[in-house]
Design a protein around this motif. Structure first.
Motif, PDB file in Angstrom:
ATOM      1  N   PRO A 700      46.102 -18.635 -37.113  1.00 11.73           N
ATOM      2  CA  PRO A 700      47.417 -18.198 -36.625  1.00 11.73           C
ATOM      3  C   PRO A 700      48.510 -18.220 -37.690  1.00 11.73           C
ATOM      4  N   TRP A 701      48.509 -19.245 -38.561  1.00 14.28           N
ATOM      5  CA  TRP A 701      49.583 -19.322 -39.550  1.00 14.28           C
ATOM      6  C   TRP A 701      49.539 -18.169 -40.536  1.00 14.28           C
ATOM      7  N   ALA A 703      47.907 -15.209 -39.806  1.00 16.74           N
ATOM      8  CA  ALA A 703      48.032 -13.980 -39.013  1.00 16.74           C
ATOM      9  C   ALA A 703      49.498 -13.637 -38.772  1.00 16.74           C
ATOM     10  N   GLU A 704      50.345 -14.652 -38.592  1.00 18.46           N
ATOM     11  CA  GLU A 704      51.755 -14.359 -38.310  1.00 18.46           C
ATOM     12  C   GLU A 704      52.449 -13.745 -39.531  1.00 18.46           C
ATOM     13  N   LEU A 705      51.953 -14.031 -40.715  1.00 19.09           N
ATOM     14  CA  LEU A 705      52.616 -13.535 -41.922  1.00 19.09           C
ATOM     15  C   LEU A 705      52.379 -12.039 -42.111  1.00 19.09           C
ATOM     16  N   PRO A 707      50.678  -9.452 -39.702  1.00 13.29           N
ATOM     17  CA  PRO A 707      49.977  -9.252 -38.432  1.00 13.29           C
ATOM     18  C   PRO A 707      49.363  -7.863 -38.268  1.00 13.29           C
ATOM     19  N   ASP A 708      49.677  -6.932 -39.158  1.00 19.44           N
ATOM     20  CA  ASP A 708      49.215  -5.551 -38.950  1.00 19.44           C
ATOM     21  C   ASP A 708      48.826  -4.894 -40.265  1.00 19.44           C
TER      22      ASP A 708
ATOM     23  N   ALA B  29      52.223 -21.160 -34.919  1.00 16.79           N
ATOM     24  CA  ALA B  29      52.479 -19.797 -35.394  1.00 16.79           C
ATOM     25  C   ALA B  29      53.244 -19.025 -34.325  1.00 16.79           C
ATOM     26  N   GLU B  30      53.953 -18.022 -34.779  1.00 18.33           N
ATOM     27  CA  GLU B  30      54.623 -17.141 -33.818  1.00 18.33           C
ATOM     28  C   GLU B  30      53.814 -15.880 -33.678  1.00 18.33           C
ATOM     29  N   THR B  32      53.812 -12.277 -34.065  1.00 18.43           N
ATOM     30  CA  THR B  32      54.678 -11.363 -34.819  1.00 18.43           C
ATOM     31  C   THR B  32      54.112  -9.946 -34.785  1.00 18.43           C
ATOM     32  N   PRO B  44      57.599 -14.560 -40.043  1.00 20.55           N
ATOM     33  CA  PRO B  44      58.419 -14.088 -38.948  1.00 20.55           C
ATOM     34  C   PRO B  44      59.775 -13.558 -39.439  1.00 20.55           C
ATOM     35  N   THR B  51      59.729 -21.954 -36.907  1.00 25.36           N
ATOM     36  CA  THR B  51      59.677 -21.505 -38.309  1.00 25.36           C
ATOM     37  C   THR B  51      60.912 -22.018 -39.026  1.00 25.36           C
TER      38      THR B  51
END
Ligand code: SF4
Ligand code: SF4
Ligand code: SF4
Lengths: 810, 269
Positions: A700-701, A703-705, A707-708, B29-30, B32, B44, B51
């Motif tokens: 998750p950490w 993936a959030e950075l 995400p696409d 985690a968020e 995003t 984010p 965060t």
């Protein structure tokens, strides 16, 4: 790497080309930043302005796939301006060697070319030998057929204007790059060259690296602290896995994998052991017999004896090319039934993934050993397919991650570093070693019941402390594996006046034998585990003591192959009398009083001048002119398989020695042309994701950075296509299409070639249909075509088009 | 007093610091999505209760040169923090070691600190039943144990270094002195709002990085204190309490607008 990470601090100029070190090797930037503090100039040459470019002093753009023209121009610049370390070039390279009269070059082709087989007869590029079988040399470097003059003539064609027309590099910036880099020809200046897959993943990838080597040799930068040709490897242990024979054409320790022609050990040795008539050549590979016999002893123990050719007949002989693309083509053609994958995800990472996934569907079975259920392990439930239609039976074996198991990893700098298990493996996952141990024992049992040729399996020496039966509670002893890789005496033996007992570890590869009295799983690692106890495991050393030259070699930190030599070719860092070219940051030097070398472990113990410095070459010299490559002895610019422009150097559009899969196996191998696909495309990675993404898109950490999937494109192109930053766009090639978010940026500028504007776009390839963040895989775009020497796929340059699609982000 | 020195000329935007912050502080985690503005990489989008540190990606043309520079959002650990002054129950405290820390058990959730902070740092746990304020603590637990903060520890290029504030100021001055053309001649945080314990050096004007350059050089504490003292009780209309510090309100309005637009306080020039 010839050198190592912390050594970059010594460079005066750091060239980063075909590498985005800041994003993919952020730790490298620690040393680059320190070099900068001391006044080093950093150059970033890349089609796109990257995070690496952001801290470079000079950024020079160039179109993907034009590396040879770019560096060829630098070579020419050095030669024309005489920015050449002459003593070094004369004494340590093959500049003075006279090349055969049969050598020639015309309109993109070297002599010896056979268009039917698309291959060269390399005898046309041989050295001229004298009556004693010694290469003829001209120490004045004036002979028109000496390698130096041939090199000069060849690269004269790469003048600045031609180069800038081909590459699209801005002339003034390009000249700055040439000036900065060639300033390192002075003996007291040094430049390091960093590269990665941006350089290798081309149909002329090997020759890209050759241009770096040639330039570094002309400038006298190989063997020195802060110099060298440094591959920043794409995976933390890829150096280790290559050393251990990850690739099809080699056995552990870079011994050639035997071919069908090698019907006996003698035949194999005859075709692989280099010979020399020069008494000054150490010709290290002359030890081939010792290394292969010791390897066979490690594999077959008592079943490998002189009488049975050391079980040479047990090891497989290849009858062709088993590289990645060839394997998947064979799989697609139905010739391969089963597949074992350890931490590999071809459904995302392979080129032309649409075809490779179809190939996977043709398998009877597949075993995927991985931390997560990857895209490859789940092709049967991928979007758009009915699971019932997929006949491949897939097994997923959960494996332990790197922090859940003990063992060594070998970094880019060839340092084998021992690591310990920090935590127990999650759930039912097992180490790769456990899986292989259990598998081998089970397969041995199957063959014990009979088979066509069971001995190669049943007679394998296999004892890592877990007994005969598969036992989930018993972890194989990784120290036994490491000790076997190092090697031990299989019987009592006296070498050099010293007696070694049976079972004693071999202290170094110079002691390996060809009579079966030693075994070694990899001669290069002989010395890494030089005694019976865990304390003798040099890979586990963690001392911060530096060597007497104080250049940060840290010889007691871990262990480095070969024999803990931290800088390869270090005999070239001194003049022929043993005095360092640069006394301020010397690597080795000859102590005349003590009659020994000091500093780093030298490339051999001989006093200065007694042997030529490049001991791995049969002639003892570094090769400016390399007669052993498949596509020519000197690098020549050809366009990528798909290119929007004609080759401006010759009528040979693409590398004449590559295999053309679109001709040989046309199904799903379409090649695009510039009328439909006028834009150059390339693929790359970001810091935040790792390879095919299983390890990062499930965290998750990370993936959030990111995400696409995103597609980077320049402002002009975006305007033409009516695309705004954040719009969805579709990228299409002759092989497939995929979508992502448009990242419109000034960091991607168009190229100007003879007045013609060419745009380039880039896309990250980490994504797929599994994981907590998903997206289209960029490798549906890339072609099945590989380098003429290595078959590494051409991921880095292809033709595409881009369209605005529905949707977008804010 | 301890401090962090962030030299953006050394930062390569790898975001090791951003992940290390979450890892050490056990922040989730968020969820995003691709963030189109400013330029794709930043995520984010902004600081939040989950965060505490965000690296921003800024494309800029300065001195005829194209630059891609990476800014840093996190608490500045002001020497005289207006967040602490504004807090009616002293949940926020300036420690003598440097970090401005808070006690979530005391926090009322009134958000005064958020309004008082000139950098819009404290963030509210909107997704919790009893939301509290959160922010970067300068890894006070690590600092108390003699360790450097997680972000400084992990940074490969030493773009973030930890040390005594005086020493870091001397180091920053030294860097500017050694390479006068490589830096804007200003240590951001040396004097801003009376000085902060997070100092920044940059090669591009600080507004390019999205940093406020309209701040007074004196502590805002007195303004905040006055605002809080003119009324006896804490349950007071926000506008009245903060009327004395009109710039804060300006900031707040901007904040509200930004939150609505979903864009970030860091960003493109
Ligand atoms: S870890 Fe260091 S280099 Fe990486 S983004 Fe953070 S401050 Fe920059
Ligand atoms: S930056 Fe804001 S939250 Fe941080 S100490 Fe200063 S006033 Fe408080
Ligand atoms: S000091 Fe600690 S809490 Fe603050 S940003 Fe750095 S890692 Fe996060």
């Amino acid at each position: 790497m010839t050198n190592h990470w912390s050594d970059m601090v010594h460079a005066d100029v750091i060239m980063i080309m075909g590498s985005n070190a800041a994003e993919n090797h952020p730790i490298a930037t620690k040393w680059i930043t320190r070099a900068k503090e001391k006044g080093a100039i950093v150059v970033s040459a890349d089609p796109r302005y990257t995070r690496t470019s952001s801290f470079a002093d000079v950024y020079c753009k160039f179109r993907s796939g034009t590396d040879i023209a770019f560096v060829g121009g630098m070579i020419n610049y050095a030669l024309q301006n005489d920015f050449v370390q002459k003593d070094y070039v004369l004494n340590y390279t093959n500049a003075s060697f006279i090349i055969s009269e049969k050598y020639g070059f015309d309109d993109g082709l070297f002599t010896g070319y056979n268009p039917a087989s698309r291959s060269y007869d390399k005898s046309h590029w041989a050295y001229e030998l004298d009556g004693k079988g010694m290469p003829v040399r001209d120490m004045t470097l004036q002979h028109p057929r000496c390698a130096f003059q041939l090199l000069k003539k060849h690269f004269q064609r790469y003048d600045v204007d031609t180069v800038c027309n081909i590459t699209g590099a801005p002339r003034d910036v390009y000249l700055q790059v040439c000036r900065h880099y060639t300033s390192t020809w002075a003996p007291d200046r040094v430049g390091t060259w960093l590269y990665a897959m941006g350089a290798t993943q081309h149909t002329h990838g090997t020759q890209n690296i050759r241009t770096y080597a040639i330039l570094q040799l002309l400038l006298g930068n190989v063997g020195l602290a802060g110099g060298g040709v440094n591959a920043l490897r794409g995976e933390s242990n890829v150096q280790g896995s290559t050393d251990m024979a990850l690739l099809f054409h080699i056995l552990p320790g870079y011994l050639a994998s035997p071919t069908a022609a090698d019907q006996s050990l003698a035949a194999y040795l005859a075709s692989n052991t280099p010979r020399t008539n020069d008494p000054k050549s150490a010709n290290w590979w002359g030890n081939y017999p010792k290394y292969i016999v010791s390897l066979l002893k490690a594999w077959y123990g008592g079943h490998a004896a002189r009488e049975n050719d050391f079980a040479f007949s047990y090891i497989p002989k290849r009858s062709g090319d088993y590289s990645w693309i060839s394997l998947f083509e064979a799989m697609y053609a139905g010739q391969i039934k089963g597949l074992m994958l350890f931490g590999q995800n071809p459904a995302v990472g392979g080129p032309n993934t649409n075809k490779e996934i179809k190939a996977l569907e043709k398998l009877d079975w597949m075993v995927a050993v991985d931390l997560w259920e990857t895209e490859t392990a789940s092709i049967w439930k991928r979007p758009g397919v009915k699971p019932a239609d997929i006949k491949t039976e897939i097994f997923l074996l959960p494996s332990a991650s790197s922090v859940e198991k003990e063992g060594s990893i070998t970094n880019s700098a060839r340092w084998a570093q021992w690591r310990y298990a920090a935590v127990h493996p999650v759930g039912n996952s097992r180490s790769d070693l456990w899986i292989l141990d259990a598998l081998c024992k089970a397969v041995k049992k199957e063959y014990a019941a009979g088979g066509v040729f069971p001995e190669p399996i049943t007679r394998l020496a296999w004892d890592y402390g877990t007994g005969e039966e598969v036992d989930v509670r018993k972890e194989p002893d990784v120290h036994r594996v490491a000790k076997e890789i190092n090697g031990y005496f299989t019987q009592e033996k006296t070498v050099g006046g010293r007696q070694y007992k049976k079972g004693e570890q071999v202290p170094g590869f110079a002691l390996l034998q060809d009579d079966g009295s030693t075994c070694s799983g990899n001669w290069l690692y002989c010395n890494s585990y030089a005694g019976p106890e865990k304390k003798d495991n040099k890979m586990a050393r963690r001392s911060k003591r530096d060597a007497m030259n104080g250049i940060g070699l840290y010889p007691d930190w871990a262990w480095c192959w070969p024999v803990n030599r931290r800088i390869l070719y270090n005999r070239a860092s001194v003049d022929p009398t043993g005095k360092p070219w640069n006394p301020k940051r010397w690597v080795i030097r000859w102590n005349a009083g003590k009659k020994q070398w000091e500093g780093d472990v030298p490339d051999g113990p001989w006093p200065p001048g007694e042997k030529h410095p490049f001991i791995m070459k049969p002639d003892g010299h570094a090769w400016l002119f390399a007669g052993n490559l498949n596509d020519g002895p000197l690098p020549e610019h050809y366009e990528p398989l798909e290119s929007p422009l004609p080759n401006m150097m010759s009528r040979q559009q693409v590398n004449p020695a590559i295999k053309l899969w679109h001709k040989d196996a046309p199904e799903m191998n379409a090649v695009g042309t510039a009328d439909r696909f006028p834009i150059v495309g390339t693929t790359y990675r970001v810091s935040e994701h790792w390879q095919a993404g299983a390890m990062t898109r499930n965290l998750p950490w990370l993936a959030e950075l990111v995400p696409d999937v995103f597609v980077e494109m320049g402002v002009d192109l975006a305007r033409q296509k009516g695309v705004q930053n954040g719009d969805r766009v579709t990228l299409e090639t002759a092989r497939g299409k995929m979508s992502g978010y448009a990242l419109v940026t000034r960091r991607f500028e168009p190229f100007r070639h003879n007045g013609k504007i060419v745009h380039e776009v880039g896309v990250i390839w980490h994504f797929g249909y599994q994981g907590i963040v998903k997206g289209d895989s960029a490798n549906v775009l890339t072609p099945h075509v590989g380098d003429a020497n290595t078959m590494i796929p051409e991921y880095k340059a292809f033709l595409c088009n881009v369209y605005k699609a529905k949707g977008g982000a804010s | 007093m301890k401090a962090l020195l962030i030299d953006v000329t050394r930062c390569v935007g790898c975001r090791g610091c951003q992940v290390a912050c979450k890892e050490w502080n056990e922040l989730p985690a968020e969820k995003t999505r691709f963030f189109a503005s400013p330029k794709g990489y930043q995520n984010p989008r902004d600081l939040s209760s989950k965060t505490w540190r965000v690296v921003t990606y800024n494309e800029a043309q300065t001195n005829g040169r194209f630059e891609w520079v990476f800014g840093h959002l996190q608490c500045f650990h002001c020497i005289e923090p207006s967040c602490a002054t504004a807090c009616p129950v002293s949940a926020l405290q300036k420690t003598k070691e440097g970090p401005v820390v808070y006690d979530p058990d005391r926090c009322l959730g009134c958000r005064y600190c958020q309004l008082a902070c000139p950098f819009l740092v404290p963030r509210f746990e909107w997704d919790k039943a009893i939301p509290k304020i959160t922010k970067c603590t300068m890894c006070a637990d690590r600092v108390a144990a003699g360790e450097e903060p997680a972000c400084a520890k992990v940074c490969p290029t030493d773009a973030i270094v930890f040390g005594e504030r005086e020493d870091l100021i001397a180091e920053a001055e030294n860097r500017i002195h050694r390479n006068p053309r490589g830096y804007v001649h200003h240590i951001y945080g040396k004097d801003e709002v009376g000085g902060t314990c997070v100092l920044h050096l940059s090669n591009v004007p600080f507004e390019v990085l999205g940093y406020r350059t309209d701040l007074p050089k004196i502590s805002l504490r007195e303004y905040t204190k006055t605002a809080m003292q003119v009324v006896p009780h804490v349950k007071i209309g926000l506008a009245v309490a903060l009327g004395a510090v009109s710039w804060v309100i300006q900031r707040r309005i901007r904040n509200g607008r930004d939150e609505k637009n979903g864009s970030s306080s860091g960003g493109e020039s």
